[in-house]
Design a protein around this motif. Structure first.
Motif, mmCIF file in Angstrom:
data_model
loop_
_atom_site.group_PDB
_atom_site.id
_atom_site.type_symbol
_atom_site.label_atom_id
_atom_site.label_comp_id
_atom_site.label_asym_id
_atom_site.label_seq_id
_atom_site.Cartn_x
_atom_site.Cartn_y
_atom_site.Cartn_z
ATOM 1 N N THR A 360 0.930 -1.102 -0.109
ATOM 2 C CA THR A 360 0.017 0.046 0.118
ATOM 3 C C THR A 360 0.912 1.153 -0.048
ATOM 4 N N ARG A 361 0.079 2.355 -0.430
ATOM 5 C CA ARG A 361 0.919 3.625 -0.360
ATOM 6 C C ARG A 361 0.147 4.751 0.388
ATOM 7 N N ILE A 362 -1.098 4.196 1.002
ATOM 8 C CA ILE A 362 -1.841 5.134 1.668
ATOM 9 C C ILE A 362 -1.290 5.378 3.036
ATOM 10 N N ILE A 363 -1.062 6.418 3.062
ATOM 11 C CA ILE A 363 -0.166 7.056 4.481
ATOM 12 C C ILE A 363 -0.718 6.651 5.800
ATOM 13 N N ASN A 364 -2.090 6.635 5.793
ATOM 14 C CA ASN A 364 -2.696 6.459 7.134
ATOM 15 C C ASN A 364 -2.801 4.887 7.407
ATOM 16 N N ASN A 365 -2.594 4.034 6.353
ATOM 17 C CA ASN A 365 -2.385 2.681 6.363
ATOM 18 C C ASN A 365 -1.007 2.104 6.955
ATOM 19 N N LEU A 366 -0.159 3.087 6.692
ATOM 20 C CA LEU A 366 1.402 2.850 7.268
ATOM 21 C C LEU A 366 1.348 2.746 8.681
ATOM 22 N N GLY A 367 2.571 3.367 9.228
ATOM 23 C CA GLY A 367 2.968 3.616 10.515
ATOM 24 C C GLY A 367 3.887 2.655 11.264
ATOM 25 N N GLY A 368 5.136 3.380 11.831
ATOM 26 C CA GLY A 368 6.208 2.449 12.517
ATOM 27 C C GLY A 368 6.945 1.828 11.547
ATOM 28 N N LEU A 369 6.990 2.076 10.471
ATOM 29 C CA LEU A 369 7.846 1.409 9.225
ATOM 30 C C LEU A 369 9.492 1.479 9.603
ATOM 31 N N ALA A 370 9.628 2.399 10.533
ATOM 32 C CA ALA A 370 10.941 2.854 10.859
ATOM 33 C C ALA A 370 11.856 1.307 11.609
ATOM 34 N N LYS A 371 10.896 0.673 12.363
ATOM 35 C CA LYS A 371 11.282 -0.584 13.015
ATOM 36 C C LYS A 371 11.561 -1.703 12.273
ATOM 37 N N ASN A 441 1.753 -0.682 12.493
ATOM 38 C CA ASN A 441 0.518 -1.308 12.063
ATOM 39 C C ASN A 441 0.749 -2.875 11.617
ATOM 40 N N GLU A 442 0.303 -3.732 12.592
ATOM 41 C CA GLU A 442 0.600 -5.105 12.630
ATOM 42 C C GLU A 442 -0.426 -5.715 11.303
ATOM 43 N N LYS A 443 -1.282 -5.048 10.851
ATOM 44 C CA LYS A 443 -1.908 -5.592 9.582
ATOM 45 C C LYS A 443 -1.060 -5.595 8.312
ATOM 46 N N LEU A 444 0.206 -4.853 8.487
ATOM 47 C CA LEU A 444 0.838 -5.032 7.271
ATOM 48 C C LEU A 444 1.592 -6.095 7.057
ATOM 49 N N GLY A 445 1.673 -6.927 8.082
ATOM 50 C CA GLY A 445 2.506 -8.466 8.354
ATOM 51 C C GLY A 445 4.018 -8.157 8.144
ATOM 52 N N ASP A 446 4.495 -9.168 7.690
ATOM 53 C CA ASP A 446 6.091 -9.283 7.681
ATOM 54 C C ASP A 446 6.708 -8.211 6.589
ATOM 55 N N VAL A 447 7.124 -7.122 7.271
ATOM 56 C CA VAL A 447 7.692 -6.321 6.101
ATOM 57 C C VAL A 447 8.888 -6.237 6.023
ATOM 58 N N ARG A 448 9.872 -6.323 5.028
ATOM 59 C CA ARG A 448 11.248 -6.454 4.699
ATOM 60 C C ARG A 448 11.767 -4.913 4.188
ATOM 61 N N ASP A 449 12.998 -4.867 4.652
ATOM 62 C CA ASP A 449 13.842 -3.364 4.491
ATOM 63 C C ASP A 449 14.031 -3.672 3.019
ATOM 64 N N ILE A 450 14.704 -2.742 2.382
ATOM 65 C CA ILE A 450 15.285 -2.473 0.988
ATOM 66 C C ILE A 450 16.481 -3.464 0.930
ATOM 67 N N ASN A 451 16.491 -3.928 -0.238
ATOM 68 C CA ASN A 451 17.719 -4.955 -0.410
ATOM 69 C C ASN A 451 19.100 -4.338 -0.758
#
Length: 495
Positions: A360-371, A441-451
Motif C-alpha cells: 500500500t501507499r496510503i499514508i494512514n495505513n502505514l505507521g511504524g515502518l522505521a522499526k 501497523n500489525e496488519k502490514l504483516g512481515d515487512v522487509r527492508d530494502i535490499n
C-alpha cells in the motif's frame, strides 16, 4: 577530441537496441547497466575537459543534413546542458541497480526503454538545430508512454494516454512556434536555417506585434506543459503515480521543459513586444505553482501522489527564478532542476519500496515502518529533509538563490512563494511521522527492508544530495556563466 555529444546519444541507443534482444532478466539488466556506465564514463570525460569559466558552446559538431531547408545535425554542450546530462547519467545506472531484483514481465523491453529514454533526453540537451531538437523531444514520449502503459498501476492506460495526448498537443503548439520563427527569419534574411542560436538572434529583428509574441508564447507553452507548470500540469499526478518506480524517476529526469526555458525562451524574452508582461506572467505562474502544488500535496492520502504534487511545487521555483532575470536567480533556477532530479529520485524510490514491501501507499495505513525498514527510513529522511529545504542539502541552495535574488525584481511573487515554505515542511514532516514512526501497523504483516542494491542506489543519490548541498560549485559555476550571458542580453535591451 572525441565526438562526445554524438556518442552520448549513440551509446545508450546502441545498448538499448541490443538489450531488446536479450533473453533473461539478468542479461537485460546487466547490459542496460553496462550501457549506462559507458555513458557515465563519456560524460565524466566531457566534464573533466569542460571549461566552466566560459558560457561558450563546447564539444561542438555540425554536419549538413537537409541543406535546402537549412537543417543541420548540430550538437554541443555548455553550462546549461552539462549539469542536466550529468544528472541523467548519474541517476540512470543507480535506477537500473535499484530495479535489478524486481520481477517484471519482458525485462528486455523495460531496460531497453530506459536506455532509449536516456538517449532521447540527452539528445534534447545537446541539440542546436530546431529539427534535431524536436525529433529528440518527441522521441522522449515513446519510452515513457510504454513504461507507464505496460508496467504501471491499475489506471495505467488512462494515465499513459493522458500524458501522451496532453504533452504531444503542447509539443505541436511549440512546433507551430518554431515554424513561425523559421519563416519569419527566412522572410527577413532570405536564408533558410533551423539553427537555434541563429533563429534566436533573428527574433530580435522581427517587427513587434501579435505574430512575434505569438511565436514566443507558442514555444513557451510547449516548455511549460512539459515541466509542468500550473495550470498545464493536469497530466502529472496520474502519470507520476501510475508509473512504476523507474518510470516515475524517468519523469523526474525529464528536464527538457526547464532546459528549453533557459536555452530558448529566456534569450528570446527581452525581444518580445512586451517583455515586462511576459516576466510578470512567468513570475505569477511560478509562484502559484509553488503554493498550489504544496497545498495539494498537503491533502494527499497516497504517498506517491503527495510526492508528485510536491514535484509540481518545487518546479515552480524554476519558473520563478527564470522570471527574476538576475544572474543568481537564473542560476538558482538551473540548480533547482539539478537538485530536484536527485531529491525526487530518492523520494519516488522510497515510495516504490514501501509499496512493494507493504502492498500500500496510503499514508494512514502505514505507521511504524522505521522499526522494520531502518535503512529505508534513513535514506528517505535525507530525501524529505532536502525536499523541504534543510540547509546543507541541495534543495536549500537552489531555493535560497531563487527567493533571495528574485526578490529584487519580483518581490510580490517571492512573498507569495514564501507562503509555501511552512506548508512544504508541514506535509513532509507529517507524512514522515505517520508513515515511518509511531506504532507499527500489525496488519502490514512481515515487512522487509530494502535490499542491498536498493540501499546502494538510494544512499549514493543521498550522498550526492549532501555533497552538492555543501559544495555546489562543480555544477553551479558553469550555470552562473551561462546565466550571466542570458541576463546581460536582457540588460543591454533595457529589460
Amino acid at each position: 577530441m572525441l565526438p562526445v555529444a554524438s556518442l552520448l546519444i549513440l551509446v545508450p541507443l546502441i545498448f538499448a537496441v541490443v538489450t531488446f534482444f536479450t533473453k533473461t532478466k539478468d542479461q537485460a539488466a546487466g547490459l542496460g547497466f553496462l550501457g549506462s556506465l559507458v555513458t557515465l564514463g563519456l560524460t565524466l570525460y566531457a566534464y573533466l575537459n569542460f571549461d566552466s569559466s566560459t558560457a561558450a558552446m563546447q564539444f561542438y559538431e555540425s554536419v549538413k543534413w537537409i541543406p535546402i531547408l537549412g537543417v543541420n545535425y548540430s550538437v554541443g554542450i555548455d553550462g546549461i546542458s552539462m549539469p542536466l546530462i550529468l544528472l541523467n547519467v548519474l541517476v540512470i545506472p543507480l535506477l537500473i541497480l535499484y530495479s535489478w531484483k524486481e520481477n517484471r514481465e519482458a525485462p528486455n523491453r523495460f531496460y531497453g526503454l530506459i536506455l532509449t529514454m536516456q538517449a532521447a533526453v540527452i539528445g534534447v540537451f545537446v541539440s542546436l538545430d530546431f529539427v534535431v531538437f524536436y525529433i529528440f523531444w518527441e522521441l522522449t514520449l515513446i519510452p515513457l508512454f510504454f513504461i507507464v502503459n505496460i508496467w504501471g498501476g491499475e489506471k495505467r492506460t488512462h494515465a499513459s494516454y493522458k500524458f501522451f495526448i496532453y504533452t504531444h498537443v503542447a509539443s505541436l503548439v511549440m512546433l507551430l512556434g518554431i515554424f513561425g520563427l523559421f519563416y519569419a527569419a527566412l522572410n527577413q534574411t532570405g536564408v533558410a536555417t533551423f539553427d537555434i542560436r541563429e533563429l534566436i538572434t533573428q527574433f530580435q529583428f522581427l517587427q513587434p506585434g501579435l505574430m512575434k509574441d505569438g511565436i514566443f508564447l507558442a514555444i513557451l507553452f510547449g516548455f511549460l506543459a512539459k515541466m509542468p507548470t500550473f495550470p498545464f500540469h493536469s497530466w502529472l499526478p496520474e502519470a507520476y503515480s501510475e508509473a512504476p518506480t523507474a518510470g516515475s524517476v524517468l519523469f523526474i529526469l525529464l528536464k527538457i521543459g526547464g532546459y528549453g526555458l533557459f536555452r530558448i525562451s529566456l534569450p528570446m524574452l527581452p525581444n518580445t513586444g512586451n517583455p515586462h508582461l511576459m516576466i510578470m506572467m512567468l513570475g505569477l505562474l511560478g509562484s502559484v505553482s509553488i503554493v498550489y502544488g504544496a497545498l495539494l500535496a498537503l491533502r494527499q492520502k497516497d504517498l506517491k501522489r503527495m510526492i508528485a504534487y510536491s514535484s509540481l511545487s518545487h518546479m515552480g521555483y524554476v519558473t520563478l527564478g527564470a522570471a527574476g532575470l538576475v544572474s543568481l536567480s537564473v542560476a538558482g533556477a538551473m540548480f533547482q532542476q539539478f537538485s530536484h532530479g536527485l531529491i525526487m529520485s530518492i523520494l519516488f524510490m522510497s515510495a516504490g519500496a514501501i509499496q512493494t514491501s507493504t502492498g500500500t501507499r496510503i499514508i494512514n495505513n502505514l505507521g511504524g515502518l522505521a522499526k522494520k525498514m531502518p535503512m529505508l527510513t534513513v535514506v528517505m529522511m535525507v530525501g524529505f529533509m532536502a525536499s523541504l529545504g534543510l540547509p546543507g542539502l541541495t534543495g536549500f541552495i537552489a531555493e535560497f538563490l531563487v527567493l533571495t535574488f528574485t526578490f529584487a525584481n519580483l518581490p510580490v511573487f517571492v512573498l507569495i512563494a514564501l507562503l509555501a515554505i511552512v506548508i512544504t515542511a508541514g506535509y513532509h514532516l507529517w507524512a514522515m511521522q505517520r508513515a515511518m514512526f509511531g506504532v507499527y501497523n500489525e496488519k502490514l504483516g512481515d515487512v522487509r527492508d530494502i535490499n542491498s542494491l536498493q540501499v546502494f542506489s538510494m544512499a549514493t543519490i543521498a550522498l550526492l544530495v549532501l555533497y552538492f548541498g555543501l559544495n555546489p560549485s562543480p555544477v553551479l559555476d558553469m550555470m552562473i556563466k551561462n546565466s550571466e550571458a542570458i541576463v546581460s542580453l536582457a540588460a543591454v535591451l533595457g529589460v
